[in-house]
Design a protein around this motif. Structure first.
Motif, PDB file in Angstrom:
ATOM      1  N   GLU A 298      50.716  54.103  52.243  1.00 52.34           N
ATOM      2  CA  GLU A 298      49.307  53.988  52.192  1.00 52.34           C
ATOM      3  C   GLU A 298      49.177  52.816  51.773  1.00 52.34           C
ATOM      4  O   GLU A 298      49.861  52.260  51.079  1.00 52.34           O
ATOM      5  CB  GLU A 298      48.534  55.236  51.990  1.00 52.34           C
ATOM      6  CG  GLU A 298      49.129  56.598  52.388  1.00 52.34           C
ATOM      7  CD  GLU A 298      49.071  56.887  53.766  1.00 52.34           C
ATOM      8  OE1 GLU A 298      47.176  56.710  54.278  1.00 52.34           O
ATOM      9  OE2 GLU A 298      49.459  58.003  54.410  1.00 52.34           O
ATOM     10  N   ALA A 299      47.871  52.408  52.565  1.00 50.93           N
ATOM     11  CA  ALA A 299      46.752  51.836  52.566  1.00 50.93           C
ATOM     12  C   ALA A 299      47.234  51.380  50.799  1.00 50.93           C
ATOM     13  O   ALA A 299      46.331  52.205  50.011  1.00 50.93           O
ATOM     14  CB  ALA A 299      45.599  51.572  52.973  1.00 50.93           C
ATOM     15  N   GLY A 300      47.260  50.247  50.049  1.00 53.38           N
ATOM     16  CA  GLY A 300      46.719  50.723  48.499  1.00 53.38           C
ATOM     17  C   GLY A 300      47.878  50.479  48.185  1.00 53.38           C
ATOM     18  O   GLY A 300      48.282  50.120  46.684  1.00 53.38           O
TER      19      GLY A 300
ATOM     20  N   LYS B 113      48.479  46.524  51.551  1.00 53.77           N
ATOM     21  CA  LYS B 113      47.880  45.664  52.680  1.00 53.77           C
ATOM     22  C   LYS B 113      46.108  47.007  52.147  1.00 53.77           C
ATOM     23  O   LYS B 113      46.487  48.177  51.663  1.00 53.77           O
ATOM     24  CB  LYS B 113      47.533  46.422  53.595  1.00 53.77           C
ATOM     25  CG  LYS B 113      46.577  46.314  54.513  1.00 53.77           C
ATOM     26  CD  LYS B 113      46.948  46.519  56.557  1.00 53.77           C
ATOM     27  CE  LYS B 113      47.002  48.532  56.602  1.00 53.77           C
ATOM     28  NZ  LYS B 113      46.886  48.662  57.368  1.00 53.77           N
ATOM     29  N   ASP B 114      45.057  46.492  51.850  1.00 55.31           N
ATOM     30  CA  ASP B 114      43.606  46.778  51.571  1.00 55.31           C
ATOM     31  C   ASP B 114      43.051  47.720  52.817  1.00 55.31           C
ATOM     32  O   ASP B 114      43.669  47.707  54.066  1.00 55.31           O
ATOM     33  CB  ASP B 114      43.078  46.618  50.567  1.00 55.31           C
ATOM     34  CG  ASP B 114      42.068  45.196  51.119  1.00 55.31           C
ATOM     35  OD1 ASP B 114      41.921  45.339  52.644  1.00 55.31           O
ATOM     36  OD2 ASP B 114      41.447  44.201  50.738  1.00 55.31           O
ATOM     37  N   SER B 115      41.842  48.468  52.648  1.00 56.83           N
ATOM     38  CA  SER B 115      41.592  48.889  53.670  1.00 56.83           C
ATOM     39  C   SER B 115      40.921  48.595  54.796  1.00 56.83           C
ATOM     40  O   SER B 115      40.511  48.449  55.607  1.00 56.83           O
ATOM     41  CB  SER B 115      40.532  49.965  53.147  1.00 56.83           C
ATOM     42  OG  SER B 115      39.289  49.220  52.247  1.00 56.83           O
ATOM     43  N   ARG B 116      40.470  47.316  54.373  1.00 56.05           N
ATOM     44  CA  ARG B 116      40.347  46.210  55.307  1.00 56.05           C
ATOM     45  C   ARG B 116      40.606  45.342  56.191  1.00 56.05           C
ATOM     46  O   ARG B 116      40.553  44.203  56.868  1.00 56.05           O
ATOM     47  CB  ARG B 116      38.960  45.307  54.663  1.00 56.05           C
ATOM     48  CG  ARG B 116      37.202  46.216  54.238  1.00 56.05           C
ATOM     49  CD  ARG B 116      36.400  45.130  53.327  1.00 56.05           C
ATOM     50  NE  ARG B 116      36.316  44.543  54.137  1.00 56.05           N
ATOM     51  CZ  ARG B 116      35.261  43.004  53.445  1.00 56.05           C
ATOM     52  NH1 ARG B 116      34.803  43.024  51.668  1.00 56.05           N
ATOM     53  NH2 ARG B 116      34.532  42.266  55.009  1.00 56.05           N
ATOM     54  N   GLY B 117      42.698  45.682  56.216  1.00 58.11           N
ATOM     55  CA  GLY B 117      43.220  45.135  56.708  1.00 58.11           C
ATOM     56  C   GLY B 117      43.939  43.964  56.117  1.00 58.11           C
ATOM     57  O   GLY B 117      44.372  42.616  56.578  1.00 58.11           O
ATOM     58  N   HIS B 118      43.334  43.829  54.324  1.00 60.50           N
ATOM     59  CA  HIS B 118      43.728  42.096  53.819  1.00 60.50           C
ATOM     60  C   HIS B 118      45.003  42.582  53.295  1.00 60.50           C
ATOM     61  O   HIS B 118      45.093  43.566  52.663  1.00 60.50           O
ATOM     62  CB  HIS B 118      42.822  41.573  52.619  1.00 60.50           C
ATOM     63  CG  HIS B 118      41.314  41.353  53.172  1.00 60.50           C
ATOM     64  ND1 HIS B 118      40.700  41.294  53.802  1.00 60.50           N
ATOM     65  CD2 HIS B 118      41.175  39.910  53.450  1.00 60.50           C
ATOM     66  CE1 HIS B 118      39.412  40.969  54.374  1.00 60.50           C
ATOM     67  NE2 HIS B 118      39.835  39.540  54.462  1.00 60.50           N
TER      68      HIS B 118
ATOM     69  N   LEU C 245      53.152  44.420  61.451  1.00 66.95           N
ATOM     70  CA  LEU C 245      54.234  44.526  59.349  1.00 66.95           C
ATOM     71  C   LEU C 245      53.772  45.582  59.475  1.00 66.95           C
ATOM     72  O   LEU C 245      52.776  46.164  58.768  1.00 66.95           O
ATOM     73  CB  LEU C 245      52.416  43.439  58.635  1.00 66.95           C
ATOM     74  CG  LEU C 245      53.191  42.947  57.597  1.00 66.95           C
ATOM     75  CD1 LEU C 245      52.613  41.734  57.463  1.00 66.95           C
ATOM     76  CD2 LEU C 245      53.503  43.738  57.056  1.00 66.95           C
ATOM     77  N   LYS C 246      54.826  45.953  58.740  1.00 62.81           N
ATOM     78  CA  LYS C 246      55.045  47.469  58.016  1.00 62.81           C
ATOM     79  C   LYS C 246      55.950  47.030  56.567  1.00 62.81           C
ATOM     80  O   LYS C 246      56.143  45.941  55.903  1.00 62.81           O
ATOM     81  CB  LYS C 246      56.230  48.358  58.609  1.00 62.81           C
ATOM     82  CG  LYS C 246      55.518  48.819  59.944  1.00 62.81           C
ATOM     83  CD  LYS C 246      56.919  49.537  59.892  1.00 62.81           C
ATOM     84  CE  LYS C 246      56.851  50.373  61.584  1.00 62.81           C
ATOM     85  NZ  LYS C 246      58.492  51.562  62.288  1.00 62.81           N
ATOM     86  N   VAL C 247      54.097  47.907  55.498  1.00 60.33           N
ATOM     87  CA  VAL C 247      54.883  48.175  54.216  1.00 60.33           C
ATOM     88  C   VAL C 247      55.586  49.521  54.176  1.00 60.33           C
ATOM     89  O   VAL C 247      55.327  50.350  53.794  1.00 60.33           O
ATOM     90  CB  VAL C 247      53.660  47.728  53.604  1.00 60.33           C
ATOM     91  CG1 VAL C 247      53.911  48.240  52.320  1.00 60.33           C
ATOM     92  CG2 VAL C 247      52.596  46.738  53.945  1.00 60.33           C
TER      93      VAL C 247
END
Length: 516
Positions: free
Chosen positions: A370-372, A401-406, A359-361
């Motif tokens: 980047e995350a966030g 996606k956040d830094s914890r993979g959620h 899954l790419k954002v």
């Protein structure tokens, strides 16, 4: 780790037992690569256990297999159906629908699951596009079919006199053995509430669907439960996918023709249901109907629409840690699951990826963010539409996606509003409004604005006995939102428009706004 998980699950579902392995191999050898080996395996392992309970009948696995095979022979003999033909099924949840899916798959027919809430315009477009050899439908849709341009064969799901699956199975027919055929496709039709739905075809493949199969079993702990209620429509990918998993596990499956909160609560109580598949609107209605009837539930699997954080908290407070959030699309299948632990971490998350998902954002220039940072979800897996492993699918969903993979959803690509150069996501304002104690529901869309190009407009359904005014809501929002999130207007409504499957229908709100 994945190998050990696979071995554990296969042992638990008896696939690694001598009987299980023999049953599966024998079924594939006899029927070929289609859905029938799945049912044949379940029949050999769980023969006399209850398979399906609906509004008409109760069937064990042996009865379900025998009737599906007989129906397959009837379809072949009376309607000359064979590999390469196309059959449309337009039914709500009942046993005849399930029998038809397995019977047609054995013949190598391409099975199209049509929305039972389809419009006349959409139906006419579909029959012109696909030229079905046969149409199977509920009698309640008879006028729709007769007023359409459809001119080929028809079979009803249930009827006492007219040709229907219920009375075809009661007829005397020689049970000819169906020869192995080329595998047909199971075609899910996406959305299409106002526009025309698109086809998402899938070919049966145990290997391709192994990861979502394992994810549902392990993350939802389905091995621990005996009885499940599929409240979501089986004609959607979510419903039919869960159906196949439950059959592989030999579970008792409760279904009903349409959703009614009072009826749903009664079924859960009557059958001591432990697992239920729902869209968020169904959870809300059941909690408000009779929460005591829901005490047997250990797993509420919500999918198909965005979960309201307030509803997450209410479910946890009333029923405990039983809520799961599933994210997928008709084209890409299941990809992300939030467990009760994930929802405790954040009521807004859709969870973490399942194994086998890439899954790419991506931003608007197709660069990974980047995350966030917010971008469009693009997915690649082995079980996506047409099972093309080398194809990235653009979901049309925005999120991050956040830094914890959620992962988190921020709405659809076409929902995003550009206001004075700022990207604004309506879902963020919706979630803030839902925190107001006198707001029951909220929906936000973009509207034209001469100064800023676009701004947000909020539609609010007040809670019962609410006295809040528009001015008070604006004042309450002041310290809680950024300048570009402040709505241009707030409109109070008596009810919110929903699609037949429980998604908030923002297209109706936009249409009404333009009409006004």
């Amino acid at each position: 780790m994945q190998v050990f998980k696979l071995i554990y699950v296969l042992f638990r579902v008896k696939l690694f037992s001598p009987l299980g392995l023999y049953s599966l191999i024998a079924a594939i050898h006899k029927y070929g690569i289609n859905l029938m080996p799945l049912l044949s395996f379940a029949e050999r392992v769980y023969s006399d256990k209850v398979a399906v309970v609906d509004d008409h009948e109760t069937l064990n696995y042996q009865q379900l297999l025998l009737q599906s095979k007989k129906l397959s022979a009837i379809f072949n003999e009376r309607y000359q159906l064979s590999s390469g033909n196309k059959v449309g099924i337009m039914c709500k949840n009942h046993a005849s629908l399930i029998k038809a899916i397995f019977a047609l798959s054995l013949l190598g027919v391409d099975v199209y699951l049509l929305n039972a809430e389809i419009s006349k315009h959409q139906f006419n477009n579909l029959i012109k596009r696909y030229d079905f050899n046969l149409l199977i439908y509920d009698f309640q849709l008879d006028s729709l079919v007769k007023q359409s341009d459809y001119a080929n064969g028809v079979v009803l799901s249930y009827h006492t006199d007219l040709p229907a699956i219920s009375n075809l199975l009661n007829s005397v027919s020689e049970q000819q053995e169906i020869k192995r055929s080329s595998p047909g496709k199971l075609v899910i039709l996406t959305g299409g509430t106002t526009g025309d739905p698109k086809a998402a075809p899938y070919k049966p493949s145990l290997l391709n669907f192994l990861n979502p199969f394992l994810a549902l079993i392990t993350r939802l702990k389905l091995l621990n439960y005996r009885t499940a209620y599929i409240a979501t429509p089986i004609y959607h990918g979510y419903g039919v996918g869960i159906l196949f998993v439950l059959i592989a596990l030999g579970r008792k499956i409760v279904i009903s023709n349409g959703f009614d909160a009072q009826r749903a609560c009664s079924l859960i109580r009557e059958h001591n249901v432990e697992v239920v598949t729902v869209v968020p609107l169904m959870i809300d209605k059941m909690l408000n109907n009779n929460v005591e009837d829901l005490n047997s539930l250990a797993c509420i699997a919500s999918g198909g629409a965005q979960l309201n954080p307030r509803l997450v908290g209410e479910t946890m407070n009333k029923l405990g840690s039983v809520l799961y959030n599933l994210y997928g699309t008709s084209e890409a299948g299941l990809n992300v699951i939030a467990t009760p632990q994930d929802l405790s971490y954040s009521a807004e998350t859709i969870g973490k990826k399942i194994d086998g998902v890439r899954l790419k954002v991506l931003d608007q220039h197709k660069n990974e963010v980047e995350a966030g940072e917010v971008g469009q979800f693009c997915i690649k897996n082995r079980w996506s539409m047409s099972n093309q492993n080398n194809c990235w699918l653009e979901t049309g969903d925005l999120g991050y996606k956040d830094s914890r993979g959620h992962y988190y959803l921020c709405g659809r690509v076409d929902d995003m509003v550009v206001s004075a150069g700022e990207n604004v996501y309506p879902i963020e304002l919706e979630q803030i409004l839902l925190n107001h104690p006198e707001v029951e529901e909220a929906a936000v869309i973009g509207v034209s604005d001469e100064k800023f190009g676009q701004r947000l407009k909020a539609f609010v359904l007040p809670a019962a006995n609410a006295t809040v005014t528009k001015e008070e809501l604006f004042q309450w929002l002041g310290p809680r939102v950024a300048r570009f999130q402040m709505p241009k207007d707030i409109a109070f409504v008596d009810d919110m428009p929903y699609t037949p499957v429980g998604k908030l229908d923002k297209k109706q709100l936009k249409f009404s706004e333009k009409s006004f």
